[in-house]
Design a protein around this motif. Structure first.
Motif, PDB file in Angstrom:
ATOM      1  N   LYS A   1       0.809  -1.120   0.051  1.00  0.00           N
ATOM      2  CA  LYS A   1      -0.126   0.247   0.069  1.00  0.00           C
ATOM      3  C   LYS A   1       0.973   1.085   0.110  1.00  0.00           C
ATOM      4  O   LYS A   1       0.717   2.311  -0.868  1.00  0.00           O
ATOM      5  N   ARG A   2       2.038   1.205   0.825  1.00  0.00           N
ATOM      6  CA  ARG A   2       2.726   2.325   0.867  1.00  0.00           C
ATOM      7  C   ARG A   2       3.389   2.796  -0.334  1.00  0.00           C
ATOM      8  O   ARG A   2       3.481   3.984  -0.709  1.00  0.00           O
TER       9      ARG A   2
ATOM     10  N   ARG B   1       1.058   4.010  -3.234  1.00  0.00           N
ATOM     11  CA  ARG B   1       0.723   5.321  -3.011  1.00  0.00           C
ATOM     12  C   ARG B   1       1.867   6.501  -3.622  1.00  0.00           C
ATOM     13  O   ARG B   1       1.640   7.375  -4.539  1.00  0.00           O
ATOM     14  N   LYS B   2       3.088   5.791  -3.352  1.00  0.00           N
ATOM     15  CA  LYS B   2       4.307   6.745  -3.753  1.00  0.00           C
ATOM     16  C   LYS B   2       4.224   6.700  -5.374  1.00  0.00           C
ATOM     17  O   LYS B   2       4.911   7.820  -5.913  1.00  0.00           O
TER      18      LYS B   2
ATOM     19  N   GLU C   1       1.538   8.759  -6.808  1.00  0.00           N
ATOM     20  CA  GLU C   1       1.937  10.368  -6.591  1.00  0.00           C
ATOM     21  C   GLU C   1       2.764  10.585  -7.539  1.00  0.00           C
ATOM     22  O   GLU C   1       2.938  11.934  -8.107  1.00  0.00           O
TER      23      GLU C   1
ATOM     24  N   GLU D   1      -5.629  -0.060  -3.787  1.00  0.00           N
ATOM     25  CA  GLU D   1      -5.128   0.821  -3.082  1.00  0.00           C
ATOM     26  C   GLU D   1      -4.640   2.093  -4.203  1.00  0.00           C
ATOM     27  O   GLU D   1      -4.791   3.042  -4.000  1.00  0.00           O
TER      28      GLU D   1
ATOM     29  N   TYR E   1      -6.487   5.527  -4.075  1.00  0.00           N
ATOM     30  CA  TYR E   1      -5.723   6.910  -4.055  1.00  0.00           C
ATOM     31  C   TYR E   1      -5.741   7.734  -5.374  1.00  0.00           C
ATOM     32  O   TYR E   1      -4.773   8.548  -5.519  1.00  0.00           O
TER      33      TYR E   1
END
Length: 395
Positions: A158-159, A162-163, A166, A186, A190
């Motif tokens: 998930k982390r 997200r990056k 972005e 995810e 996001y």
């Protein structure tokens, strides 16, 4: 607008010979399509013949094919039998279009070009798809891992997803339970974009409200190399792994045991030098992660990535030699020599017209040494430009 008006003659001909849309319903042996290997052989024969493209086959009879392509009578009969069902095939295509499913053959705009570029004849003759084809032309990062991933693997996924979102890249997944769906869901939650290569039941997926919404919003494109109503098989599940890797600029291996689809897919990728893999590391990663790093300690396509790292995957892949620069020349223990440093320069001067004697003088080497390097260089397969391109060949 009908299916015949939306699909090219070439693509329809390819589907007539490779798709099971008709045979799946009728079981009529006259409608049984070519296997993948049969089609590749026939397509190669066709490309090198006066016919050039499949669209030229519509008005040919057995005698034409036997004379011009040197086909056996049984093979010529098979081709002619398949080609006469254009109307029936168009009806089936129309039905799929009504459900929001399109079909893209190898030369169509919506066929994932990196998959074709890297897999070549291993790529399927066509994909069933749904969603915006433009998503297939954006840079993407793949995510693979176990179906029964632990909480640490889930949180890491998930982390990192997200990056990646972005930073503007898409996510590639296989749509399966575990890491695949975690990365997909995810990314969508996001605001990211996802390309999902599924191994079965495309029709069933389209019944899910959240899937339809993501497709309508232009955030999700789903592709399948098998019939939209096909059920799960292990063979198809293993087969779609290579599409995840080859569509991505690099794939993150979150969690892998030493058996199963994640393990086999990662090793298949490394064997073929398709794309870099980013392997998660920590004290508690599964054995497969550790084995991948140990087995490929000298492979530039294997990148360790700490479970706690905040490094950008996108930037990391930009700095990593691409698959086209590694194809056929991965640095292993037995290959730690100067060849890999000097060969690109030698090759560049050869293209400029330098002779062997001029090269020896320029690089201050003996003719025997240059000959050895030339022999090794000639064994390296040609590489392919990694930049996006519009494929013009139709099959």
């Amino acid at each position: 607008m009908t299916a015949l008006e939306k699909i090219s003659d070439e693509s329809l001909a390819i589907l007539l010979m490779t798709s099971d849309l008709l045979y799946r319903k009728t079981k009529d042996k006259d409608q049984k399509p070519f296997t993948h290997s049969e089609w590749n052989k026939f397509a190669s024969l066709l490309r090198n013949s006066p016919y050039s493209t499949p669209a030229t086959l519509y008005d040919k009879n057995e005698e034409h094919l036997m004379r011009d392509l040197l086909l056996s009578r049984s093979m010529a009969n098979k081709v002619c039998s398949l080609m006469k069902y254009a109307g029936s095939m168009a009806i089936e295509i129309e039905k799929l279009m009504g459900m929001g499913i399109w079909i893209a053959t190898r030369g169509d705009k919506n066929f994932p070009q990196r998959v074709k570029q890297l897999l070549k004849e291993q790529s399927p003759p066509f994909f069933y798809g749904t969603g915006d084809g433009e998503l297939l032309r954006s840079s993407a990062v793949g995510f693979v891992g176990s179906r029964d991933a632990d909480p640490s693997s889930i949180e890491f996924t998930k982390r990192i997803v997200r990056k990646v979102v972005e930073e503007g890249a898409s996510i590639v997944s296989g749509g399966a339970k575990g890491i695949d769906l975690t990365s997909q869901n995810e990314a969508l939650a996001y605001g990211g974009r996802v390309v999902s290569f599924v191994h079965s039941e495309l029709e069933m997926l389209l019944r899910k409200k959240e899937v339809r919404k993501a497709i309508v919003d232009g955030k999700l494109t789903i592709l399948s190399a098998v019939h939209p109503s096909a059920r799960f098989t292990g063979f198809n599940a293993m087969g779609r792994n290579k599409y995840i890797y080859t569509h991505s600029k690099g794939t993150v291996v979150v969690s892998s045991n030493i058996k199963g689809g994640t393990w086999e897919g990662a090793n298949e990728n490394l064997k073929n030098s398709w794309v870099p893999i980013i392997v998660r590391t920590s004290e508690n990663v599964p054995e497969g992660n550790r084995k991948l790093l140990e087995m490929n300690a000298y492979n530039q396509l294997v990148i360790p990535f700490s479970n706690e790292s905040n490094q950008s995957i996108v930037e990391l892949l930009k700095k990593t030699p691409s698959e086209s620069n590694n194809k056929g020349k991965q640095i292993k223990k037995e290959d730690l020599d100067l060849f890999y440093l000097v060969w690109p320069t030698i090759k560049a001067h050869i293209k400029q017209g330098y002779s062997s004697s001029e090269l020896c003088e320029l690089f201050n080497v003996l003719p025997d040494q240059l000959d050895l390097w030339m022999q090794r260089g000639n064994k390296i397969k040609p590489t392919y430009n990694d930049s996006p391109f519009e494929q013009t060949t139709l099959f």
